[in-house]
Design a protein around this motif. Structure first.
Motif, short mmCIF file in Angstrom:
data_model
loop_
_atom_site.label_atom_id
_atom_site.label_comp_id
_atom_site.label_asym_id
_atom_site.label_seq_id
_atom_site.Cartn_x
_atom_site.Cartn_y
_atom_site.Cartn_z
N VAL A 184 13.91 44.33 104.85
CA VAL A 184 14.91 45.19 105.50
C VAL A 184 15.65 46.00 104.42
CG1 VAL A 184 17.04 45.21 106.83
CG2 VAL A 184 15.18 43.71 107.50
N ALA A 185 15.99 45.31 103.35
CA ALA A 185 16.69 46.00 102.25
C ALA A 185 15.84 47.14 101.69
CB ALA A 185 17.04 45.00 101.16
N ILE A 186 14.56 46.84 101.50
CA ILE A 186 13.65 47.86 100.97
C ILE A 186 13.50 49.01 101.96
CG2 ILE A 186 11.23 48.31 100.43
CD1 ILE A 186 11.20 45.47 99.17
N TRP A 187 13.42 48.64 103.25
CA TRP A 187 13.29 49.70 104.26
C TRP A 187 14.50 50.64 104.20
CZ3 TRP A 187 15.86 51.93 108.26
CH2 TRP A 187 15.11 52.78 109.08
N PHE A 188 15.68 50.09 104.10
CA PHE A 188 16.89 50.93 104.02
C PHE A 188 16.88 51.79 102.75
CE2 PHE A 188 18.56 48.50 107.52
CZ PHE A 188 19.41 49.38 108.14
N GLN A 189 16.41 51.20 101.69
CA GLN A 189 16.34 51.94 100.44
C GLN A 189 15.40 53.14 100.57
OE1 GLN A 189 15.06 49.96 96.62
NE2 GLN A 189 17.07 49.06 96.90
N ASN A 190 14.23 52.86 101.11
CA ASN A 190 13.25 53.94 101.31
C ASN A 190 13.76 54.97 102.30
OD1 ASN A 190 11.24 53.07 99.50
ND2 ASN A 190 10.50 51.58 100.99
N LYS A 191 14.41 54.49 103.32
CA LYS A 191 14.94 55.39 104.35
C LYS A 191 15.99 56.33 103.74
CE LYS A 191 15.60 56.95 108.52
NZ LYS A 191 14.59 57.77 109.16
N ARG A 192 16.85 55.76 102.91
CA ARG A 192 17.87 56.60 102.26
C ARG A 192 17.20 57.66 101.39
NH1 ARG A 192 20.80 51.66 101.90
NH2 ARG A 192 19.99 51.21 99.83
N ALA A 193 16.15 57.26 100.71
CA ALA A 193 15.43 58.22 99.85
C ALA A 193 14.81 59.33 100.69
CB ALA A 193 14.35 57.49 99.06
N ARG A 194 14.20 58.94 101.82
CA ARG A 194 13.57 59.95 102.70
C ARG A 194 14.64 60.88 103.26
NH1 ARG A 194 10.16 55.55 104.40
NH2 ARG A 194 11.53 55.07 106.14
N SER A 195 15.74 60.29 103.66
CA SER A 195 16.83 61.05 104.26
C SER A 195 17.38 62.07 103.26
CB SER A 195 17.92 60.09 104.71
OG SER A 195 18.94 60.79 105.34
N LYS A 196 17.56 61.62 102.05
CA LYS A 196 18.09 62.49 101.00
C LYS A 196 17.12 63.64 100.73
CE LYS A 196 19.71 62.31 96.23
NZ LYS A 196 19.79 61.48 95.02
N SER A 197 15.87 63.30 100.69
CA SER A 197 14.84 64.31 100.44
C SER A 197 14.83 65.37 101.55
CB SER A 197 13.49 63.62 100.34
OG SER A 197 12.47 64.55 100.47
N LYS A 198 14.95 64.90 102.80
CA LYS A 198 14.98 65.83 103.93
C LYS A 198 16.21 66.73 103.86
CE LYS A 198 12.24 63.78 107.63
NZ LYS A 198 12.29 63.10 108.92
N GLN A 199 17.32 66.11 103.52
CA GLN A 199 18.57 66.87 103.42
C GLN A 199 18.47 67.96 102.36
OE1 GLN A 199 21.10 66.63 105.43
NE2 GLN A 199 22.26 68.22 104.37
N LEU A 200 17.86 67.60 101.25
CA LEU A 200 17.69 68.58 100.17
C LEU A 200 16.80 69.73 100.62
CD1 LEU A 200 17.28 66.41 96.96
CD2 LEU A 200 18.98 68.16 97.36
N GLU A 201 15.75 69.36 101.36
CA GLU A 201 14.82 70.37 101.86
C GLU A 201 15.55 71.33 102.79
OE1 GLU A 201 10.64 70.19 104.18
OE2 GLU A 201 11.11 68.49 102.89
#
Length: 216
Positions: free
Chosen positions: A71-88
């Motif tokens: 779960v911790a890893i999922w949240f970590q990856n999700k935050r990374a994806r979210s940040k990437s999308k936001q940047l895009e």
DNA sequence: TTGTGTTTTATTGCCTCC
DNA sequence: GGAGGCAATAAAACACAA
């Protein structure tokens, strides 16, 4: 491992891998994607809290049959994806903004070109008029010599420009008024009026008026 | 079917905070 | 110094055109 021994959940897989002390095997052979329900729950939690506390993650893991670490890893990856999308997204917005600015610049450029052409035509007309005025001055001297009747040369609306004070105001725009749309010119020049004053000859003489706006 | 690009899960190493 | 976060990366799973 036979089918009967297959772990039923991701958590089981992790547990078994850990028990046999073979994380590498888990990594290489037993990676399983989370099911729709797990993803949905994780997404929902992420909406409300993108960085949940350890306790929350543990509870969620228990409910979904996952390891807290997963779960911790999922949240970590999700935050990374979210940040990437936001940047895009921000990049796209900036790109749109940049394109709009470019269009505006092109419009302004065309407007300035048009005004510059008008100014050149005006200058030609003015120079032509000035030459004729000089000629007329010469003729007048002759006329004065021949006659006592003096006709003062005070105003000349010939070129569409006010060359004298007139109670009616500026109203000498003749047939060339399409060229001499002073309102339009005034609009175009308003930005540079501090540098370049509307003053008889100097107005039409760019040697006395050096504004970068005229340098295309 | 297969090659290829994308997405998702997981690891590693470094950094910061308490 | 341990816990947790992040960036970079690996690799499995998946999607899809040819």
């Amino acid at each position: 491992m036979s089918m009967g021994e297959m772990p039923s959940t991701n958590s089981d897989i992790w547990a078994q891998s850990s028990l046999i002390g073979n994380i590498k095997k888990c990594k290489d052979n037993m990676r399983i994607r989370f099911n729709d329900e797990q993803i949905k729950s994780l997404e929902n939690m992420f909406e409300t809290e993108s960085r949940p506390e350890l306790r929350t993650k543990q509870q969620l893991a228990k409910r979904l049959g996952l390891q807290p670490r997963q779960v911790a890893i999922w949240f970590q990856n999700k935050r990374a994806r979210s940040k990437s999308k936001q940047l895009e997204l921000e990049y796209r917005m900036l790109q749109i903004s940049y394109d709009n600015l470019g269009s505006k610049y092109e419009l302004q450029k065309k407007e300035h070109e048009s005004l510059f052409i008008q100014l050149q035509r005006l200058r030609k007309l003015y120079e032509k008029g000035a030459n004729e005025e000089i000629q007329n001055e010469g003729n007048k001297v002759e006329i004065q010599v021949k006659s006592d009747k003096f006709v003062p040369e005070t105003c000349s609306p010939e070129f569409g420009l006010p060359l004298c004070e007139d109670s009616r105001g500026v109203d000498y725009l003749g047939p060339e008024s399409d060229i001499l749309d002073m309102a339009q010119i005034a609009d175009g020049l308003s930005g540079i009026e501090n540098e370049c004053r509307f003053e008889s000859r100097t107005f039409l003489d760019d040697s006395g008026c050096r504004s970068p706006l005229w340098e295309f």
